[in-house]
Write an enzyme that holds these catalytic residues in place. Structure first.
Site: not given
Ligand code: UT7
Length: 331
Positions: A117, A256, A286
């Site tokens: 990225c 980004h 993204n």
């Molecule tokens: O260019 C660089 C590329 N990558 C990035 O920029 C990614 C950077 N990371 C992020 O943007 C965030 O970490 C995410 C959007 C991927 C995830 O957000 P988060 O606030 O860090 O969520 P999390 O991974 O801590 O998950 C929170 C909850 C979990 O459930 P529990 O364990 O709290 O019950 C996940 O299982 O949300 C759940 N979850 C979802 N729920 C609905 C994870 N993905 C999803 C989803 N829909 N797509």
């Protein structure tokens, strides 16, 4: 010929996104997720998806044509074509060579740059070195991706975040302004947090790699998130310092487009005004190396950048990598 270092700047920009729109509601039918979760956690509402037979070089070509026309430069006058991508048409030859052929840019050298990225930020920096050293006069930098082709559409951790698109910029020498400073960085010790495990020399493609989904992107979202929140304002301050500037001097910020929460954290720490920040991740998600040049093109089309503006761009991504450019807008 004088050996003095020359200033390099962007003299034309173009972008292209595929026509197919995939909304959060469409994704609700594909994985266990919701429009509400995606919007509140990322800011994304929809993204563009390439057709099955649409390649990264197809998107790159359309963006490149617009950038060249904008710069009023003929493709045959290009000295170098640089395509930043992590989703090339194939591992080799370089997508830049395929693009060179499509553009009939017969004089141009061509290579791909893989900084995920951060690819466009890296690309602008590389291009400006070639101009500054007088090695080349006309460089085309393209960020182009078809991330949809390396996503596991059953993995809600990744498939909701990304989209396809391309953006391109022509870099040439200028009398004043242009790219004032670049900062690039990498930390390979965190390479595990975002990767596509198979298809290279470590795990050549095989039935087993495919059965185990190793030909798809894998991401530890939380680790990438923490890294991003740490790095964006840090690298922004670093590039500004290099140009003898401070955040108050920034007229326009193009981060980004990965996650609205990452952008908001950086904007707050840099103490920038919301109207100085460009956001289009709601429409495209993204798009990796394409995100900054697409945003730059849309910001220009919307008349949000004026001559003399100091435009800050910051990219970050797999590698881990990061890069920033501070540009005094001059066309
Ligand atoms: O260019 C660089 C590329 N990558 C990035 O920029 C990614 C950077 N990371 C992020 O943007 C965030 O970490 C995410 C959007 C991927 C995830 O957000 P988060 O606030 O860090 O969520 P999390 O991974 O801590 O998950 C929170 C909850 C979990 O459930 P529990 O364990 O709290 O019950 C996940 O299982 O949300 C759940 N979850 C979802 N729920 C609905 C994870 N993905 C999803 C989803 N829909 N797509």
């Amino acid at each position: 010929m004088s050996k003095k270092v020359r200033k390099a700047g962007i003299t034309g920009v173009g972008s292209y996104v595929p026509k197919n729109i995939l909304t959060n509601h469409d994704l609700e039918e594909m994985v266990e997720t919701s429009d509400e979760w995606i919007k509140s956690r990322t800011g994304i509402e929809e993204r563009r998806i390439a057709d099955d037979d649409e390649t990264t070089s197809d998107l790159a070509y359309k963006a490149a044509r617009k950038a060249l026309s904008n710069a009023e430069l003929a493709a045959e006058d290009l000295d170098l074509i640089l395509v930043a991508t992590m989703t090339p048409d194939m591992p080799f030859p370089a997508t830049a060579c395929l693009l060179q052929d499509r553009l009939a840019a017969k004089q141009a050298a061509a290579f791909d740059l893989q900084a995920a990225c951060s690819g466009f930020a890296y690309g602008l920096s590389v291009a400006s070195q070639f101009i500054a050293s007088r090695a080349y006069n006309n460089v085309l930098v393209v960020g182009a991706e078809t991330i949809s082709k390396i996503l596991n559409w059953e993995d809600r951790n990744t498939c909701i975040l990304f989209g396809d698109g391309a953006g391109a910029a022509v870099v040439q020498s200028l009398d004043s302004g242009g790219i004032l400073a670049n900062v690039l960085g990498a930390d390979g010790s965190d390479s595990e947090v975002l990767k596509m495990p198979a298809g290279g020399s470590q795990k050549p493609a095989s039935l087993t790699t495919v059965e185990n989904n190793l030909h798809y992107m894998e991401m530890d979202g939380n680790s990438v998130f923490k890294f991003a929140v740490r790095i964006v304002d840090k690298v922004a301050l670093e590039v500004l310092k290099k140009a003898d500037l401070t955040p108050e001097d920034v007229d326009f910020f193009i981060p980004h487009q990965a996650n609205i929460r990452i952008i908001e954290a950086a904007v707050k720490r840099l103490n920038l005004n919301e109207e100085e920040v460009f956001i289009n991740l709601d429409k495209y998600g993204n798009t990796s190396a394409a995100s900054i040049p697409i945003a730059l093109d849309e910001a220009l089309q919307a008349g949000r950048i004026s001559m003399g503006d100091k435009v800050l761009t910051v990219g970050f991504g797999a590698g881990l990598t990061w890069g920033a450019n501070i540009i005094e807008w001059s066309y």
